[in-house]
Design an enzyme around this catalytic site. Structure first.
Site, mmCIF file in Angstrom:
data_model
loop_
_atom_site.group_PDB
_atom_site.id
_atom_site.type_symbol
_atom_site.label_atom_id
_atom_site.label_comp_id
_atom_site.label_asym_id
_atom_site.label_seq_id
_atom_site.Cartn_x
_atom_site.Cartn_y
_atom_site.Cartn_z
ATOM 1 N N SER A 20 -89.811 22.860 -8.209
ATOM 2 C CA SER A 20 -88.737 23.593 -7.553
ATOM 3 C C SER A 20 -87.955 24.420 -8.585
ATOM 4 O O SER A 20 -88.521 25.295 -9.232
ATOM 5 C CB SER A 20 -87.844 22.616 -6.782
ATOM 6 O OG SER A 20 -86.984 23.284 -5.910
ATOM 7 N N ASP B 52 -92.523 24.308 3.973
ATOM 8 C CA ASP B 52 -91.545 24.521 2.915
ATOM 9 C C ASP B 52 -91.099 25.979 2.960
ATOM 10 O O ASP B 52 -91.935 26.878 2.870
ATOM 11 C CB ASP B 52 -92.196 24.199 1.565
ATOM 12 C CG ASP B 52 -91.266 24.362 0.377
ATOM 13 O OD1 ASP B 52 -90.121 24.827 0.542
ATOM 14 O OD2 ASP B 52 -91.701 24.028 -0.741
ATOM 15 N N HIS C 43 -91.396 20.109 0.807
ATOM 16 C CA HIS C 43 -90.702 20.232 -0.470
ATOM 17 C C HIS C 43 -90.168 18.854 -0.875
ATOM 18 O O HIS C 43 -89.663 18.106 -0.047
ATOM 19 C CB HIS C 43 -89.538 21.213 -0.315
ATOM 20 C CG HIS C 43 -89.039 21.784 -1.586
ATOM 21 N ND1 HIS C 43 -89.467 22.995 -2.089
ATOM 22 C CD2 HIS C 43 -88.118 21.321 -2.480
ATOM 23 C CE1 HIS C 43 -88.837 23.267 -3.222
ATOM 24 N NE2 HIS C 43 -88.010 22.263 -3.478
#
Length: 308
Positions: free
Chosen positions: A156, A250, A280
């Site tokens: 991320s 996501d 995610h």
């Protein structure tokens, strides 16, 4: 593909527990929510050794953990940057996945901390990430690391920092990287992709939370065009071979895949692996979502495979 059953069960559990979407939290609440992710993980695996070190950073010492597996040195080395929207996260929440990856790949994993927003705006985290990478390149050999097999990785926002560190290393003739591994990376501050609408809500990370993260991280609108903040805005020629792993459900999925396409167009050896049915945050969720093992295996395969 249908949403993974265990991921679906996790989302139901979080909803029933009254969990708020991240953009509805204040910074303190968000950091607590991220820290609680350890409760979604398997018990941490044993490794041969965990070294605790302080890395000199531009804003002060950066705590780091060096995970050494039971393998014969010299070993590949991965500098792994944790996610958390540049606002939260830390070494505890990636302890379990870093141990698992070290064992699965037979590689040394170095997990450094970095300064968090909003107290420390861009480029503080990027500066720290590059300082950590440089330190590892200069000091990892006595721990059994092979600097000819040096990688950056992250999930991320950590994937963003890994990508930025790779760009800086190229631009400054810094450490030579054997590759980069980007897990559902956030690489475009001006992102407006179909997945942002398709999966805007309901799948752990909301599209509105991405905006919340960027607003806390960046100092100005001009920062959104800086390649070290938005790596997709940069010249990508000459970057090392790359693995990008995206999750089907996501909102950040399409920007990661667009980054892969731009890397390929720039002549970079890149593999983009979409994990169907997953969400995610899966890398931090091995206990709740057993298919996290698939991410470890993708990463380990990439680390074991030599180019050429």
């Amino acid at each position: 593909m249908a949403l993974d059953q265990r991921a679906s069960e996790l989302l139901v559990f979080l909803k029933q527990a009254g969990a708020k979407s991240f953009e509805l939290m204040d910074v303190h609440e968000f950091r607590g929510a991220v820290a609680s992710a350890v409760g979604m993980q398997k018990p941490p695996q044993d490794v041969a050794k965990v070294h605790l070190v302080d890395i000199p950073g531009p804003g002060g010492a950066l705590q780091a953990r060096i995970y050494v597996p039971r393998e014969q040195a010299p070993l590949s080395v991965v500098v792994y940057f944790h996610g958390g929207g540049w606002v939260g996260g830390g070494l505890d929440v990636v302890d379990e996945p870093c141990r698992a990856l070290a064992n699965r790949a037979g590689a040394i994993i170095v997990a450094p901390s970095y300064r968090l927003a909003p107290e420390n705006k861009f480029p503080s985290a990027v500066d720290d990430a590059y300082a950590a990478l440089t330190w590892v390149a200069q000091h990892i050999a006595p721990f059994g690391g092979n600097i000819d097999k040096l990688f950056v990785a992250g999930d991320s926002a950590g994937g963003n920092l890994a990508a930025a560190a790779a760009l800086i290393a190229r631009d400054r003739n810094g450490p030579k990287l054997a590759g980069q591994i980007l897990l559902y990376p956030v690489v475009d501050a001006k992102s407006d992709y179909p997945s942002m609408q398709e999966h805007a809500e309901g799948y752990f990370l909301h599209a509105a939370a991405l905006s919340w993260f960027w607003d806390h991280y960046l100092s100005s609108a001009d920062d959104r065009n800086d390649p070290y903040a938005s790596p997709i805005a940069g010249d990508l020629a000459g970057l090392p071979r790359t693995l990008i792993i995206t999750m089907e459900y996501d909102p950040s999925r399409d920007q990661g895949e667009a980054y892969g396409a731009k890397l390929a167009a720039a002549g970079v050896d890149v593999r983009v692996a979409r994990m169907d049915g997953l969400i995610h945050g899966t890398f931090w969720s091995s206990g709740a979502v057993p298919r996290a093992e698939e991410l470890y295996e993708e990463m380990a395969n990439f680390l074991r495979t030599q180019p050429g």
